[in-house]
Write a protein that holds these residues in place. Structure first.
Motif, short mmCIF file in Angstrom:
data_model
loop_
_atom_site.label_atom_id
_atom_site.label_comp_id
_atom_site.label_asym_id
_atom_site.label_seq_id
_atom_site.Cartn_x
_atom_site.Cartn_y
_atom_site.Cartn_z
N ARG A 275 0.84 -1.21 0.00
CA ARG A 275 0.00 0.00 0.00
C ARG A 275 0.87 1.26 0.00
NH1 ARG A 275 -2.79 -3.18 3.96
NH2 ARG A 275 -2.09 -1.82 5.67
N LYS A 276 1.90 1.25 0.82
CA LYS A 276 2.79 2.41 0.90
C LYS A 276 3.52 2.63 -0.41
CE LYS A 276 6.71 4.32 3.48
NZ LYS A 276 7.69 4.11 4.58
N THR A 277 4.02 1.56 -1.00
CA THR A 277 4.74 1.67 -2.28
C THR A 277 3.83 2.21 -3.38
OG1 THR A 277 6.19 -0.18 -1.68
CG2 THR A 277 6.05 0.39 -4.02
N ALA A 278 2.61 1.72 -3.42
CA ALA A 278 1.66 2.20 -4.43
C ALA A 278 1.36 3.68 -4.23
CB ALA A 278 0.38 1.38 -4.37
N ALA A 279 1.15 4.08 -2.97
CA ALA A 279 0.84 5.48 -2.68
C ALA A 279 1.99 6.39 -3.10
CB ALA A 279 0.54 5.65 -1.19
N GLU A 280 3.20 5.95 -2.83
CA GLU A 280 4.36 6.76 -3.19
C GLU A 280 4.55 6.82 -4.71
OE1 GLU A 280 7.39 4.81 -0.92
OE2 GLU A 280 7.02 6.04 0.89
N ALA A 281 4.23 5.72 -5.40
CA ALA A 281 4.31 5.71 -6.86
C ALA A 281 3.28 6.67 -7.46
CB ALA A 281 4.10 4.30 -7.39
N LEU A 282 2.08 6.66 -6.91
CA LEU A 282 1.05 7.59 -7.37
C LEU A 282 1.51 9.03 -7.16
CD1 LEU A 282 -2.04 5.73 -5.88
CD2 LEU A 282 -1.72 6.20 -8.31
N ALA A 283 2.02 9.31 -5.98
CA ALA A 283 2.45 10.67 -5.66
C ALA A 283 3.57 11.13 -6.60
CB ALA A 283 2.91 10.74 -4.21
N LYS A 284 4.50 10.25 -6.89
CA LYS A 284 5.64 10.61 -7.74
C LYS A 284 5.19 10.95 -9.16
CE LYS A 284 10.19 8.98 -9.28
NZ LYS A 284 11.19 7.87 -9.19
N THR A 285 4.34 10.12 -9.73
CA THR A 285 3.87 10.37 -11.10
C THR A 285 2.95 11.59 -11.16
OG1 THR A 285 4.07 8.04 -11.68
CG2 THR A 285 2.63 9.37 -13.06
N PHE A 286 2.09 11.73 -10.17
CA PHE A 286 1.24 12.93 -10.13
C PHE A 286 2.10 14.19 -10.07
CE2 PHE A 286 -2.40 10.41 -7.94
CZ PHE A 286 -2.86 9.98 -9.17
N LYS A 287 3.14 14.16 -9.24
CA LYS A 287 4.03 15.31 -9.11
C LYS A 287 4.68 15.66 -10.45
CE LYS A 287 6.54 18.46 -6.99
NZ LYS A 287 5.92 19.71 -6.47
N ALA A 288 5.08 14.65 -11.18
CA ALA A 288 5.74 14.88 -12.47
C ALA A 288 4.80 15.47 -13.51
CB ALA A 288 6.33 13.56 -12.99
N ASN A 289 3.50 15.32 -13.28
CA ASN A 289 2.50 15.80 -14.25
C ASN A 289 1.65 16.94 -13.69
OD1 ASN A 289 2.38 13.75 -16.76
ND2 ASN A 289 2.87 12.61 -14.90
N GLU A 290 2.07 17.55 -12.60
CA GLU A 290 1.22 18.53 -11.93
C GLU A 290 0.95 19.76 -12.79
OE1 GLU A 290 3.03 19.69 -8.26
OE2 GLU A 290 4.69 20.75 -9.21
N ARG A 291 1.90 20.17 -13.61
CA ARG A 291 1.68 21.36 -14.43
C ARG A 291 0.57 21.12 -15.45
NH1 ARG A 291 7.05 23.86 -16.82
NH2 ARG A 291 5.51 25.44 -17.42
N THR A 292 0.55 19.92 -16.02
CA THR A 292 -0.50 19.61 -17.00
C THR A 292 -1.88 19.62 -16.35
OG1 THR A 292 1.01 18.26 -18.32
CG2 THR A 292 -1.36 17.87 -18.62
N PHE A 293 -2.00 18.96 -15.19
CA PHE A 293 -3.30 18.90 -14.52
C PHE A 293 -3.72 20.25 -13.96
CE2 PHE A 293 -2.13 14.37 -14.50
CZ PHE A 293 -3.29 13.84 -15.05
N ALA A 294 -2.76 21.06 -13.53
CA ALA A 294 -3.09 22.41 -13.07
C ALA A 294 -3.60 23.25 -14.23
CB ALA A 294 -1.87 23.06 -12.42
N LEU A 295 -2.97 23.10 -15.39
CA LEU A 295 -3.42 23.84 -16.58
C LEU A 295 -4.84 23.44 -16.96
CD1 LEU A 295 -2.98 25.68 -19.05
CD2 LEU A 295 -1.96 23.71 -20.22
N ILE A 296 -5.11 22.14 -16.98
CA ILE A 296 -6.45 21.66 -17.31
C ILE A 296 -7.48 22.22 -16.32
CG2 ILE A 296 -7.93 19.61 -17.43
CD1 ILE A 296 -5.42 18.05 -18.41
N THR A 297 -7.16 22.14 -15.05
CA THR A 297 -8.08 22.60 -14.01
C THR A 297 -8.33 24.10 -14.12
OG1 THR A 297 -7.38 20.84 -12.50
CG2 THR A 297 -8.43 22.78 -11.50
N ASN A 298 -7.27 24.89 -14.28
CA ASN A 298 -7.42 26.34 -14.41
C ASN A 298 -8.20 26.72 -15.66
OD1 ASN A 298 -5.92 28.19 -12.38
ND2 ASN A 298 -4.49 26.50 -12.66
N THR A 299 -7.93 26.05 -16.76
CA THR A 299 -8.60 26.37 -18.02
C THR A 299 -10.09 26.09 -17.93
OG1 THR A 299 -6.59 25.90 -19.29
CG2 THR A 299 -8.68 25.90 -20.49
N LEU A 300 -10.45 24.92 -17.40
CA LEU A 300 -11.86 24.55 -17.32
C LEU A 300 -12.61 25.40 -16.30
CD1 LEU A 300 -11.59 20.68 -17.69
CD2 LEU A 300 -12.47 22.32 -19.36
N ALA A 301 -11.95 25.76 -15.19
CA ALA A 301 -12.61 26.63 -14.21
C ALA A 301 -12.86 28.01 -14.81
CB ALA A 301 -11.75 26.74 -12.95
#
Length: 660
Positions: A275-301
């Motif tokens: 569970r811990k390894t999976a959570a950390e893997a999710l966090a790492k990949t999300f972090k690497a893509n945060e600019r894309t998801f922030a752009l999507i969120t800001n644009t749609l809002a």
């Protein structure tokens, strides 16, 4: 958005990450789709009388051991819509849609007010509405097929192109229809009322009266057309970018590159390190893509803010409330009741759960960890099918018959596949066809509840289909009723047949977790969305700021027994409802509290409850939620209504505390 404008790309009705992602949808409304009556763009969410094959046999009372050769999971047969993406039937129907839309505009544009006021105006307008409905049905078939193909594999270039091409064709064709609902809403009230005395038009009274509620928010025709056409390069494009980005993400776990669904599923693994390894893997990949998801969120809002400002909506969620046909004060009362109940619900339960693990606090990745005393093993597909159908059959053979057809006629797509949309949904397609269910079944007990949930949607959609393309869709306030009720039926049957004390405790705890995820977590999501959309009005939000807001609402809802560690600040990124259906999420809490109250009526009801329940589902979008609840003695406008639903959850936690 008013019905006069084009549909947004409709997304599935599926619970917004209530199970650490086990029900994330790639959808809407869900669920019966959001109640809109302009031409469909590509749909990605969920009828005929089923054969008499109700599930029978004894329901397993605990997870079955994995079979030597597990049963093959079913894949849906989309040929009921079209044979293939390159089938001539698709091209022919797209051409027919173009022609039908163009001729509809020639025949009716600029004529509604004058012709409706003349002798025979009611019959004339009824003919126009029937033609409009037929176009809606055809467009729904095309859009649903493209959306379901894409949901099955969103990274395949040919399927992605097909999805995009169909979406563009539907948008272009529907430009010819924009005038109709706008012009219809300009017809004088007295003239329209007189016309509806004609039975043919009177049949459509619920749709017409519903449509006129959008009148204050309509714009001038050419502005509506601009909004409509720009949707493909605006929110439609960013919705698609989100889907494709999420499906393409890979998470490194133990030397393997996994997609999001199996990685999220590992948060329910029995091994703490996994569970811990999976959570950390999710966090790492999300972090690497945060600019894309922030752009999507800001644009749609921002896109939503522009639309809301032009249309005159005051509050950031008012357009959703209008779409749901629910009063703002009712939603505000629900939110206040749930937030006020955080301490006696989620805070108390997670403290209890931490104690079962011998800890004072649980790290966030253990929030949905299986309990130490829960049964091990997985549940094979035939057993899951039997559990749900048997529970449905005990309540209503007719309900079980409808659900059975999803299995026999291949209306379910269950396996996990690379590129497949994560989560689960039931998509109604269109009344001339039937719903389809998408799942990512992995044999967990919660997967069985997901099956019960989505089949509840499916039964609802089949029953409502008789109302036609304009009046079958159900407002989101009741869209989750059948799904949550289906879960409750399945849970109660399993609990009743489980005699082992520890297994009863595990089942009860699992249900409490589900209800917390459905009520508390969804209201926290709603609070998060409100904060994001409100702050976006003053400028863009960085990924860091979005994460701060996320941590604030999560900390409030989860309580002191859940330890939020570094990495969790980016877990907002994968929730599809924030992208596809802003402010949809409160419908889950609405539905769960409503079902708690409804089930209490059922437990004390005399004969006839099942018939009244199915009649409620069969009404589709023809009645307001208050009218549908009246036969059960329920009133959501009563301030005490929500407290009653929440007390059911609190009572279950009381029972768990008594068990020790």
């Amino acid at each position: 958005m008013p019905k006069s404008a084009s549909r947004r790309v409709a997304k599935p009705s599926a619970k917004a990450s209530t199970k650490t992602g086990a029900k994330t949808a790639a959808k809407a409304a869900a669920k019966p789709a959001a109640k809109k009556n302009a031409l469909r763009i590509v749909a990605k969410t969920s009828g005929k009388a089923p054969a008499r094959k109700a599930g029978a046999g004894k329901v397993a009372t605990k997870p079955a051991k994995t079979a030597t050769k597990p049963a093959k999971l079913p894949e849906w047969n989309l040929a009921d819509l079209y044979p293939a993406i390159d089938a001539p039937e698709v091209a022919a129907d797209l051409d027919k849609l173009d022609a039908d839309c163009a001729s509809f505009e020639v025949d009716y544009k600029g004529k509604l007010a004058e012709r409706t006021a003349q002798d025979g105006g009611g019959a004339w307008l009824a003919g126009a509405v029937k033609r409009y409905e037929a176009i809606e049905d055809l467009a729904g078939r095309l859009g649903s097929y493209a959306g379901l193909v894409h949901a099955g594999d969103s990274v395949d270039p040919a399927k992605s192109k097909f999805y995009g091409d169909v979406s563009e064709r539907l948008t272009a064709a529907s430009v010819h229809l924009l005038f109709f609902t706008l012009e219809l809403n300009r017809v004088d009230d007295a003239v329209l009322e007189q016309a509806m005395q004609t039975p043919e038009l009177g049949h459509y009274r619920p749709w017409i009266e519903d449509l006129r509620k959008d009148k204050p928010y309509q714009l001038e025709d050419r502005v509506e057309q601009l909004f409509h056409e720009k949707s493909q390069t605006g929110y439609g494009a960013f919705n698609r970018l989100f889907d494709q980005t999420i499906s393409a993400l890979r998470f490194k776990v133990g030397g393997k590159e996994l997609a999001i669904e199996p990685t999220l599923n590992m948060l329910q693994d029995r091994t703490p390190a996994t569970r811990k390894t999976a959570a950390e893997a999710l966090a790492k990949t999300f972090k690497a893509n945060e600019r894309t998801f922030a752009l999507i969120t800001n644009t749609l809002a921002k896109d939503k803010e522009i639309s809301d400002r032009w249309r005159g909506f005051e509050d950031v969620a008012d357009s959703r409330h209008l779409n749901n046909r629910v009063e703002r004060e009712v939603v505000d009362a629900l939110v206040a009741s749930v937030r006020g109940a955080y301490p006696k619900l989620s805070h108390r339960y997670y403290k209890l759960k931490a104690g079962w693990f011998g800890k004072k606090k649980l790290p966030y990745w253990d929030r949905n960890a299986p309990l130490p005393f829960a049964a091990t093993g997985t549940i094979d597909w035939p057993d899951a099918r039997n559990m749900v159908l048997t529970a449905y059959n005990a309540f209503s053979p007719e309900m079980a018959q409808i659900a059975e057809r999803f299995f026999t006629d291949r209306w379910i797509d269950a396996p996990v596949r690379p590129g497949k949309a994560p989560g689960a949904f039931s998509h109604p397609t269109t009344p001339s066809a039937h719903p389809y269910v998408l799942m990512n079944y992995q044999g967990k007990p919660r997967d069985v509840m997901t099956l019960a949930h989505e089949l509840g949607h499916g039964v609802h959609q089949v029953l409502a289909a008789k109302n036609g393309a304009l009046m079958a869709p159900t407002p989101l306030t009741l869209a989750e009723t059948a799904s949550v009720f289906g879960e409750m039926l399945t849970f109660r049957r399993l609990l009743g047949e489980t005699k082992n004390a520890k297994q009863r405790q595990a089942l009860l705890a699992g249900k409490v977790e589900d209800m917390i995820n459905t009520v508390v977590r969804q209201i926290a999501f709603y609070s998060f969305e409100r904060a994001i959309h409100t702050e976006r009005r003053s400028g863009e939000l960085t990924a860091q700021r979005i994460g701060e807001i996320w941590l604030s609402v999560q900390g409030e809802s989860l309580g002191p027994a859940i330890e939020i560690k570094a990495g969790y600040e980016n877990y907002w990124m994968y929730i599809p409802h924030f992208i596809h259906s802003p402010f949809y999420v409160y419908a889950y809490a609405f539905g769960d509290c409503l079902v708690n109250s409804l089930y209490a009526v059922y437990e004390h009801a005399q004969e006839g409850f099942a018939e009244r329940y199915l009649a409620m589902l069969s009404a589709g979008g023809t009645k307001h939620y208050s009218e549908l609840l009246a036969p059960f003695g329920l009133d959501a406008k009563d301030p005490s209504f929500w407290d009653g639903g929440l007390s059911v959850i609190a009572g279950m936690i009381d029972e768990l505390e008594a068990m020790g």
